[in-house]
Design a protein around this motif. Structure first.
Motif, PDB file in Angstrom:
ATOM      1  N   VAL A  86       5.917   9.822   5.507  1.00  0.00           N
ATOM      2  CA  VAL A  86       6.332   9.714   6.909  1.00  0.00           C
ATOM      3  C   VAL A  86       5.353   8.836   7.685  1.00  0.00           C
ATOM      4  N   SER A  87       4.055   9.049   7.480  1.00  0.00           N
ATOM      5  CA  SER A  87       3.069   8.239   8.206  1.00  0.00           C
ATOM      6  C   SER A  87       3.126   6.776   7.763  1.00  0.00           C
ATOM      7  N   LEU A 139       7.296   0.696  10.249  1.00  0.00           N
ATOM      8  CA  LEU A 139       8.130   0.480  11.427  1.00  0.00           C
ATOM      9  C   LEU A 139       7.359  -0.268  12.508  1.00  0.00           C
ATOM     10  N   LYS A 140       6.114   0.109  12.714  1.00  0.00           N
ATOM     11  CA  LYS A 140       5.271  -0.565  13.708  1.00  0.00           C
ATOM     12  C   LYS A 140       5.124  -2.049  13.369  1.00  0.00           C
ATOM     13  N   GLU A 141       4.899  -2.368  12.113  1.00  0.00           N
ATOM     14  CA  GLU A 141       4.770  -3.765  11.689  1.00  0.00           C
ATOM     15  C   GLU A 141       6.092  -4.513  11.822  1.00  0.00           C
ATOM     16  N   ALA A 142       7.199  -3.840  11.501  1.00  0.00           N
ATOM     17  CA  ALA A 142       8.518  -4.471  11.623  1.00  0.00           C
ATOM     18  C   ALA A 142       8.828  -4.796  13.083  1.00  0.00           C
ATOM     19  N   VAL A 143       8.460  -3.907  13.986  1.00  0.00           N
ATOM     20  CA  VAL A 143       8.682  -4.143  15.413  1.00  0.00           C
ATOM     21  C   VAL A 143       7.804  -5.297  15.902  1.00  0.00           C
ATOM     22  N   ALA A 144       6.561  -5.362  15.436  1.00  0.00           N
ATOM     23  CA  ALA A 144       5.675  -6.471  15.801  1.00  0.00           C
ATOM     24  C   ALA A 144       6.250  -7.797  15.313  1.00  0.00           C
ATOM     25  N   LEU A 145       6.801  -7.793  14.112  1.00  0.00           N
ATOM     26  CA  LEU A 145       7.443  -8.987  13.560  1.00  0.00           C
ATOM     27  C   LEU A 145       8.654  -9.380  14.406  1.00  0.00           C
ATOM     28  N   GLN A 146       9.394  -8.384  14.848  1.00  0.00           N
ATOM     29  CA  GLN A 146      10.559  -8.629  15.696  1.00  0.00           C
ATOM     30  C   GLN A 146      10.143  -9.271  17.021  1.00  0.00           C
ATOM     31  N   ARG A 147       9.027  -8.834  17.583  1.00  0.00           N
ATOM     32  CA  ARG A 147       8.523  -9.415  18.838  1.00  0.00           C
ATOM     33  C   ARG A 147       8.212 -10.903  18.659  1.00  0.00           C
ATOM     34  N   GLN A 207       0.833  -1.215   0.000  1.00  0.00           N
ATOM     35  CA  GLN A 207       0.000   0.000   0.000  1.00  0.00           C
ATOM     36  C   GLN A 207       0.862   1.256   0.000  1.00  0.00           C
ATOM     37  N   SER A 208       1.948   1.216   0.756  1.00  0.00           N
ATOM     38  CA  SER A 208       2.808   2.396   0.889  1.00  0.00           C
ATOM     39  C   SER A 208       3.531   2.736  -0.396  1.00  0.00           C
ATOM     40  N   ILE A 209       3.915   1.736  -1.173  1.00  0.00           N
ATOM     41  CA  ILE A 209       4.747   1.966  -2.350  1.00  0.00           C
ATOM     42  C   ILE A 209       3.916   2.206  -3.618  1.00  0.00           C
ATOM     43  N   GLU A 210       2.594   2.070  -3.531  1.00  0.00           N
ATOM     44  CA  GLU A 210       1.730   2.215  -4.723  1.00  0.00           C
ATOM     45  C   GLU A 210       1.964   3.509  -5.487  1.00  0.00           C
TER      46      GLU A 210
END
Length: 152
Positions: free
Chosen positions: A123-124, A130-138, A114-117
């Motif tokens: 920034v948002s 980043l939020k998804e990457a951190v969740a994946l890291q958890r 969605q972001s790269i479309e």
């Protein structure tokens, strides 16, 4: 006593007092006198520091990881405290971790798509990624812990 020792002792005292001396004694099985020696700045106690397993027990109860953060600061390391661990409660082993991992990865890829479309990641959109990457890291951390425990 050197500055590092003094710094660690101050944070050890803050940890014990944040939990409460009586509660700290109960949790660790150590007396008030023993706990007091760990943060005493008297010369005879200059080489006494709280054992790491005792620190871990107290920091598990404390609202803030005083000694861990002090050690990180001394090492030039930045910590990120994550009190919200949803994967921890529902994950029962590696199999459920693999499922959670695939779900989180799918969410990250969908967010990226969605972001790269429009050809630009705003920034948002970066914050969401980043939020998804951190969740994946958890999820990966939970999986690592389960593998180390032999919890398959």
């Amino acid at each position: 006593m050197n500055a590092m020792g003094s710094y660690l002792k101050k944070h050890t005292e803050a940890l014990v007092k944040s939990v409460g001396v009586e509660k700290a004694c109960e949790l660790t099985g150590k007396s008030k006198a023993t706990l007091g020696r760990y943060y005493s700045d008297h010369d005879e106690h200059a080489d006494r520091f709280m054992p790491i397993d005792t620190v871990a027990k107290l920091e598990e109860t404390s609202a803030y990881p005083h000694v861990t953060s002090a050690l990180a600061e001394l090492g030039g390391i930045t910590l990120s405290i994550d009190r919200h661990r949803p994967n921890r409660a529902k994950s029962s082993g590696v199999n459920s971790d693999v499922l959670a991992l695939s779900q989180r990865f799918a969410m990250l890829i969908a967010e990226y798509q969605q972001s790269i479309e429009d050809g630009v990641i705003s920034v948002s959109e970066t914050k969401l990624l980043l939020k998804e990457a951190v969740a994946l890291q958890r999820v990966l951390l939970d999986m690592k812990l389960h593998l180390e425990e032999g919890k398959n």
